[in-house]
Design a protein around this motif. Structure first.
Motif, short mmCIF file in Angstrom:
data_model
loop_
_atom_site.label_atom_id
_atom_site.label_comp_id
_atom_site.label_asym_id
_atom_site.label_seq_id
_atom_site.Cartn_x
_atom_site.Cartn_y
_atom_site.Cartn_z
N THR A 1 0.85 -1.20 0.00
CA THR A 1 0.00 0.00 0.00
C THR A 1 0.88 1.24 0.00
O THR A 1 1.73 1.40 0.88
N LEU A 2 0.67 2.08 -1.00
CA LEU A 2 1.47 3.31 -1.15
C LEU A 2 0.51 4.50 -1.16
O LEU A 2 -0.53 4.46 -1.82
N VAL A 3 0.87 5.53 -0.42
CA VAL A 3 0.04 6.73 -0.37
C VAL A 3 0.81 7.88 -1.01
O VAL A 3 1.98 8.09 -0.72
N GLU A 4 0.16 8.60 -1.91
CA GLU A 4 0.77 9.83 -2.43
C GLU A 4 0.03 11.04 -1.87
O GLU A 4 -1.20 11.12 -1.94
N LEU A 5 0.79 11.98 -1.32
CA LEU A 5 0.20 13.19 -0.75
C LEU A 5 0.28 14.31 -1.78
O LEU A 5 1.36 14.79 -2.12
N GLY A 6 -0.86 14.72 -2.32
CA GLY A 6 -0.89 15.79 -3.32
C GLY A 6 -0.48 15.28 -4.69
O GLY A 6 0.67 15.40 -5.09
N ALA A 7 -1.45 14.72 -5.42
CA ALA A 7 -1.11 14.03 -6.68
C ALA A 7 -0.93 14.96 -7.86
O ALA A 7 -0.43 14.54 -8.90
N GLY A 8 -1.35 16.23 -7.75
CA GLY A 8 -1.15 17.19 -8.84
C GLY A 8 -1.82 16.74 -10.12
O GLY A 8 -3.00 16.38 -10.14
N TYR A 9 -1.07 16.73 -11.24
CA TYR A 9 -1.66 16.30 -12.52
C TYR A 9 -1.38 14.83 -12.80
O TYR A 9 -1.67 14.32 -13.89
N GLY A 10 -0.80 14.11 -11.83
CA GLY A 10 -0.65 12.66 -12.00
C GLY A 10 0.73 12.22 -12.45
O GLY A 10 0.90 11.08 -12.90
N ARG A 11 1.70 13.08 -12.29
CA ARG A 11 3.07 12.75 -12.71
C ARG A 11 3.57 11.47 -12.04
O ARG A 11 4.09 10.57 -12.70
#
Ligand code: SAM
Length: 216
Positions: free
Chosen positions: A44-54
């Motif tokens: 399980t990986l969490v991204e904080l603030g994905a923006g435009y999906g880079r």
């Protein structure tokens, strides 16, 4: 401070957002190449603030096999993310959450939390310390928190003093706080992390940046 910065990302044009990534040299996703060995086997990986999906795009290209939970609070960017990653096989691994990540809760703990492309600087000193602690509480015993920030500020933003940065653009302003290395180590210690590994690198456009891998 982070709450006041929301309009900057609500009003940013996607092409402009991508152009800034190109200027900084993060469009090549070199940061994700560097951190991949640390996160590759995460369930399980969490991204904080994905923006435009880079970052999500890079993980998809790498055929990342874990579950991804990506937080983004800008409704406009979230709308864009949904158009980008909908109806693809990768979509089954991806949960997009339109919410403020400062108070996130997870159904189960994460193996990796990614906070890339300077997002960490968009919080005040006290918000940074509290967030690192909150993340530590939501990581599995061998989990990692990865923070990526610039060493030098160029193309977007100027330093108003040694640690404070002001970003002024046609579409809005943003304030940022650049922690010293010692402060990052202090946040880590206060949150109960065992150690922090530092990776210094330069982008294709010759900007010096650093990655910090916080280990439990
Ligand atoms: C510099 S961009 C980084 C985008 C992406 N992580 C990358 O590396 O390409 C920071 C993103 O974090 C989002 N963001 C900032 N504060 C947030 C918060 N409190 N909750 C959710 N998203 C937030 C912004 O809207 C923006 O899209």
């Amino acid at each position: 401070m982070n709450d006041k910065n929301i309009d900057f990302y609500r009003k940013i044009n996607i092409d402009k957002f991508k152009e800034i990534a190109r200027l900084i040299g993060l469009d090549t996703k070199v940061d994700i190449d560097l951190i991949y060995p640390y996160i590759q086997s995460s369930k399980t990986l969490v991204e904080l603030g994905a923006g435009y999906g880079r970052v999500i795009g890079a993980l998809s290209e790498k055929k990342f096999e874990g579950q991804i939970i990506a937080f983004e609070r800008s409704p406009e960017l979230m709308g864009y993310l949904k158009t980008q990653f909908k109806d693809k096989s990768f979509d089954q691994k991806l949960t997009l959450v339109e919410s403020d990540f400062k108070h996130f809760s997870l159904p189960s703990k994460a193996d990796a939390v990614l906070w890339l492309w300077s997002g960490f600087l968009e919080l005040s000193e006290s918000e940074q310390a509290a967030s690192v602690k909150h993340i530590a509480e939501n990581l599995t015993p061998n989990g990692v928190l990865v923070i990526e920030i610039p060493v030098e500020v160029k193309h977007i933003g100027t330093r108003t003093d040694h640690q404070r940065i002001k970003v002024e653009t046609d579409w809005g302003t943003m304030d940022a706080y650049m922690p010293r290395y010692e402060e990052l180590l202090m946040y880590a210690e206060m949150a109960g992390f065992e150690g922090v590994e530092r990776i210094d690198y330069a982008t294709a456009t010759h900007l010096k940046r650093s990655i910090y891998v916080f280990r439990k």
